[in-house]
Write a protein that holds these residues in place. Structure first.
Motif, short mmCIF file in Angstrom:
data_model
loop_
_atom_site.label_atom_id
_atom_site.label_comp_id
_atom_site.label_asym_id
_atom_site.label_seq_id
_atom_site.Cartn_x
_atom_site.Cartn_y
_atom_site.Cartn_z
N ALA A 159 11.06 5.94 -1.96
CA ALA A 159 10.65 7.34 -1.81
C ALA A 159 11.73 8.28 -2.36
O ALA A 159 11.42 9.27 -3.03
N ALA A 160 12.99 7.96 -2.10
CA ALA A 160 14.09 8.78 -2.61
C ALA A 160 14.09 8.80 -4.13
O ALA A 160 14.28 9.86 -4.75
N GLU A 161 13.85 7.64 -4.74
CA GLU A 161 13.82 7.57 -6.21
C GLU A 161 12.65 8.34 -6.79
O GLU A 161 12.79 9.07 -7.78
N GLN A 162 11.48 8.21 -6.18
CA GLN A 162 10.30 8.92 -6.69
C GLN A 162 10.45 10.43 -6.53
O GLN A 162 10.07 11.20 -7.41
N LEU A 163 11.05 10.86 -5.45
CA LEU A 163 11.32 12.30 -5.28
C LEU A 163 12.31 12.78 -6.33
O LEU A 163 12.18 13.87 -6.87
N GLY A 164 13.30 11.94 -6.61
CA GLY A 164 14.27 12.29 -7.65
C GLY A 164 13.62 12.52 -8.99
O GLY A 164 14.04 13.39 -9.77
N ARG A 165 12.59 11.76 -9.29
CA ARG A 165 11.84 11.96 -10.53
C ARG A 165 11.16 13.33 -10.56
O ARG A 165 10.84 13.85 -11.63
N MET A 166 10.93 13.89 -9.38
CA MET A 166 10.30 15.20 -9.26
C MET A 166 11.37 16.29 -9.13
O MET A 166 11.06 17.43 -8.79
N PHE A 167 12.63 15.93 -9.38
CA PHE A 167 13.77 16.86 -9.26
C PHE A 167 13.94 17.37 -7.84
O PHE A 167 14.38 18.49 -7.62
N ASP B 237 0.83 -1.20 0.00
CA ASP B 237 0.00 0.00 0.00
C ASP B 237 0.87 1.26 0.00
O ASP B 237 0.62 2.21 -0.74
N LYS B 238 1.89 1.26 0.83
CA LYS B 238 2.77 2.42 0.92
C LYS B 238 3.49 2.69 -0.39
O LYS B 238 3.65 3.83 -0.80
N ILE B 239 3.92 1.61 -1.04
CA ILE B 239 4.58 1.76 -2.34
C ILE B 239 3.66 2.44 -3.34
O ILE B 239 4.06 3.38 -4.03
N SER B 240 2.43 1.97 -3.41
CA SER B 240 1.47 2.58 -4.33
C SER B 240 1.16 4.01 -3.93
O SER B 240 0.96 4.88 -4.78
N GLY B 241 1.10 4.25 -2.63
CA GLY B 241 0.84 5.61 -2.16
C GLY B 241 1.96 6.56 -2.56
O GLY B 241 1.72 7.69 -3.00
N ILE B 242 3.20 6.10 -2.43
CA ILE B 242 4.35 6.92 -2.82
C ILE B 242 4.31 7.22 -4.31
O ILE B 242 4.47 8.37 -4.74
#
Length: 337
Positions: free
Chosen positions: A258-266, A223-228
């Motif tokens: 979370a670090a990778e997904q944030l990186g996608r957002m610069f 669930d957390k993965i999908s939420g992120i």
């Protein structure tokens, strides 16, 4: 794992890992020390990365072939798209699905003619992926073919239809996705995919945020993965802040994701979570656990970059885990675009 989505397989194969002592930890520390002394140029790794990606596209493993297609798409390698087009005839329907979707995502027009036969594929997932690509390219208007499968009792088909509608970005899909969310036959995991699709449509952001926040505070890692991921797709300041709360989650996998997904957002505020993994956590993991987290770390490095993280790429490229090698190659290709 309870995740059913074909296209999301590369980001949902997470396991809770223990921090077991490993006899190789001292070796890693020595190698790490040597790496810090060498300020190497990531461009020097590009040839090796290309070799790994080429090899992965023809791997005997259907999962590796599928992941390799994702890497081609993620890194914008149109020069490798002819290999992806060939995989439209792969024996595994999941590979055909992802190959067709990648052609649409990349807007690879030379592949349009090869995609069209998949409209008659024996597998419905492959058929709706073809409908997605041809619609996205403006060749045909086949979104109704995808919408029809939202009612399919097969939950994987239903979930993939939701995913493709989200990627098409047509706001009129909103009411169809809302119906899936409320239908009594829709499983919980499909509802999660619908929440991600709604985030892509950029409509009703407040309600979508609330759904995704519920996933972030769930006790289940899936669930957390999908939420992120959903928060990243929603792409607001509020959703960015929500992802940052996961950088202190007790599970290292979630922190790295979370670090990778944030990186996608610069947003590179997850860098320290990745450094912490390599310097403190990784030396204590057993080989199996290390494979799971190394892949996530490689993906994060590709999105964040910086000398503090790039120096770990050579270790990941030499991993005995083929998927880790592939994601390390992705990091190289992203950082040398």
């Amino acid at each position: 794992m309870k995740k059913v989505l074909i296209a999301a397989v590369s980001i949902t194969m997470f396991l809770t890992v223990g921090c077991q002592e490993n006899q190789n930890s001292q070796n890693f520390s020595t190698r790490n020390s040597n790496i810090q002394k060498n300020n190497f140029d990531v461009m020097s790794l590009r040839e090796k990365a290309n070799s790994i990606l080429h090899r992965s596209l023809s791997s005997k493993s259907g999962l590796i072939r599928a992941h390799a297609i994702e890497v081609v798409s993620e890194t914008g390698r149109k020069d490798m798209m002819p290999s992806v087009v060939r995989l439209l005839k792969d024996e595994k329907f999941g590979v055909r699905f992802i190959a067709a979707m990648a052609i649409g995502d990349m807007n690879y027009k030379p592949g349009a003619l090869s995609v069209k036969p998949l409209l008659k594929d024996k597998n419905i997932n492959a058929r709706i992926a073809a409908a997605f690509t041809l619609t996205k390219m403006g060749k045909e208007n086949l979104d109704s073919v995808i919408i029809e499968q939202l009612k399919n009792p097969d939950q994987t088909i239903r979930a993939n239809a939701a995913l493709l509608l989200g990627k098409l970005g047509k706001k009129n899909a909103h009411r169809h996705l809302k119906w899936v969310m409320t239908d009594k036959d829709t499983t919980y995991m499909v509802k999660i995919q619908v929440a991600e699709a709604l985030a892509m449509l950029d409509v009703d952001k407040k309600a979508t945020y609330q759904r995704l926040w519920t996933l972030l505070v769930s006790k289940y890692s899936d669930d957390k993965i999908s939420g992120i991921k959903g928060m990243r797709l929603l792409n607001t300041e509020q959703s960015r802040t929500a992802i940052k709360t996961m950088l202190v989650d007790e599970m290292v996998e979630l922190r790295l994701f979370a670090a990778e997904q944030l990186g996608r957002m610069f947003d590179y505020s997850g860098k320290n979570a990745v450094i912490n993994y390599f310097t403190i956590i990784r030396p204590r993991l057993d080989t199996k656990s290390k494979g799971q987290t190394d892949r996530l770390a490689a993906m994060a490095i590709g999105r964040i970059g910086g000398p503090e993280l790039k120096k770990y790429i050579p270790i990941l490229l030499k991993s005995g885990n083929k998927d880790v090698q592939l994601r390390a190659a992705q990091a190289v290709l992203l950082l040398t675009k």
